[in-house]
Scaffold this motif. Structure first.
Motif, short mmCIF file in Angstrom:
data_model
loop_
_atom_site.label_atom_id
_atom_site.label_comp_id
_atom_site.label_asym_id
_atom_site.label_seq_id
_atom_site.Cartn_x
_atom_site.Cartn_y
_atom_site.Cartn_z
N HIS A 5 60.15 50.60 44.14
CA HIS A 5 60.47 51.49 44.83
C HIS A 5 61.43 50.42 45.05
O HIS A 5 61.23 49.19 44.99
CB HIS A 5 60.13 51.58 45.72
CG HIS A 5 58.35 52.77 45.36
ND1 HIS A 5 58.41 53.55 44.02
CD2 HIS A 5 57.34 52.13 46.01
CE1 HIS A 5 56.88 53.76 44.45
NE2 HIS A 5 56.14 53.05 44.80
N SER B 175 65.14 53.92 47.34
CA SER B 175 64.33 55.33 47.11
C SER B 175 63.68 55.33 48.30
O SER B 175 62.91 56.66 48.99
CB SER B 175 63.46 54.09 46.19
OG SER B 175 63.92 54.40 45.09
N ARG C 158 62.34 59.09 49.63
CA ARG C 158 62.11 59.93 48.33
C ARG C 158 60.10 59.56 47.91
O ARG C 158 59.90 58.57 48.46
CB ARG C 158 62.14 58.83 47.50
CG ARG C 158 62.75 59.95 45.77
CD ARG C 158 63.29 59.15 45.13
NE ARG C 158 64.06 59.81 43.15
CZ ARG C 158 63.74 59.39 42.81
NH1 ARG C 158 64.40 58.46 42.16
NH2 ARG C 158 64.52 60.35 41.56
N SER D 2 59.99 58.03 42.50
CA SER D 2 60.70 56.40 42.66
C SER D 2 59.92 55.83 41.55
O SER D 2 60.81 55.18 40.48
CB SER D 2 60.55 56.30 43.82
OG SER D 2 61.10 55.17 43.78
N THR E 5 61.63 54.69 38.00
CA THR E 5 61.74 53.11 37.40
C THR E 5 60.82 52.42 36.12
O THR E 5 61.57 51.93 35.28
CB THR E 5 61.02 51.95 38.09
OG1 THR E 5 61.96 52.52 40.11
CG2 THR E 5 60.70 50.72 38.40
#
Length: 274
Positions: free
Chosen positions: A75, A79, A82, A87, A91
């Motif tokens: 993260h 983020s 979130r 998150s 990624t």
């Protein structure tokens, strides 16, 4: 089959005789459930995705917070607030678009544990509380799934693998989490990392090692950690391994098992709220 892009992406794996094209295709077909997208789950998820694990399940009911970013590297600052599942999935998508994610933005509880874990080939436990660890252990036993477990302290870590649904070469059951830790410590004796603190990179070390063990289990290579607990002491820069065995008195797969399903977890949860 691997696409030309995947062949280019994974060519450092493809030249390894222990993996090669067949092994990489097995990784592509694999389904791994990661419990927790925090300090352990972050590096674990990143390396599983980078390795080309085809489907990665992520279960976590928490949201990204600023005070966790020093170790939860899946993260970033943007983020914060979130859901960790979403998150982390974003990624992984940026890292490797060939990987599929399956998100469970909920808590793992007795009512959903078996249904969730049965959709995967292996489970990696990066949770941060004992109740969840026992639940994952029991669910994996009943679902007959290998479980790669890791835990961290301020400057230390633990790592092992459970295949308690199997027997060893002598016909003796393999140990489970309940053989290693028969009882959870009394409430309040193990402070959470919000109180005790943690060096963020320690979680990174253990999460990376956890990813290695998951890949080894998926490919059937090397020597696993079944019956062996790896200990990491960051301050002394030392690794050690201790052996442990099946406890015939344990209530899950002992000689006289008392647990036949996950109902004991429902009872324990109900008692905890009274």
């Amino acid at each position: 089959m691997l696409t030309p892009d995947e062949i280019e992406r994974y060519k450092r794996h493809l030249v390894l005789k222990e993996i090669g094209g067949e092994g990489q295709q097995r990784l592509k077909a694999a389904r791994v459930l990661v419990v927790g997208a925090g300090g352990l789950g972050s590096p674990l998820l990143l390396y599983l995705a980078a390795a080309g694990v085809g489907t990665i399940g992520i279960i976590d009911d928490d949201r990204v917070s600023l005070d966790n970013l020093q170790r939860q590297i899946a993260h970033d600052s943007g983020s914060v607030g979130r859901a960790k599942t979403r998150s982390a999935a974003a990624t992984l998508e940026r890292l490797n678009p060939h990987v599929k994610t399956k998100l469970y933005t909920t808590r793992l509880v007795p009512e959903n544990a078996l249904d969730i874990v049965r959709g995967f080939d292996i489970v990696a436990d990066g949770s941060d509380n004992f109740a969840t660890r026992y639940l994952i252990n029991d669910a994996c036993y009943f679902a007959k799934l290998p479980l790669v477990f890791a835990a961290v302290g301020p400057f230390d870590g633990q790592l092992t693998t459970f295949r308690a649904f199997e027997t060893d070469a002598e016909g003796k059951p393999r140990p489970s989490y309940r053989c290693l830790f028969p009882q959870s410590p009394p409430a309040g004796t193990v402070p959470p990392c919000s109180e005790a603190g943690i060096l963020g990179a320690v979680a990174g070390v253990m999460g990376c090692l956890q990813a290695v063990e998951v890949v080894k289990e998926l490919l059937g290579i090397g020597e696993g950690l079944v019956g062996r607990l790896m200990l990491y002491d960051a301050l002394q820069a030392r690794f050690s391994t201790v052996a442990y065995t099946w406890d015939p008195e344990n209530p899950l797969n002992g000689r006289n098992p008392r647990f036949r399903d996950l109902s004991h977890h429902r009872k324990a949860a109900a008692e905890a709220t009274e």
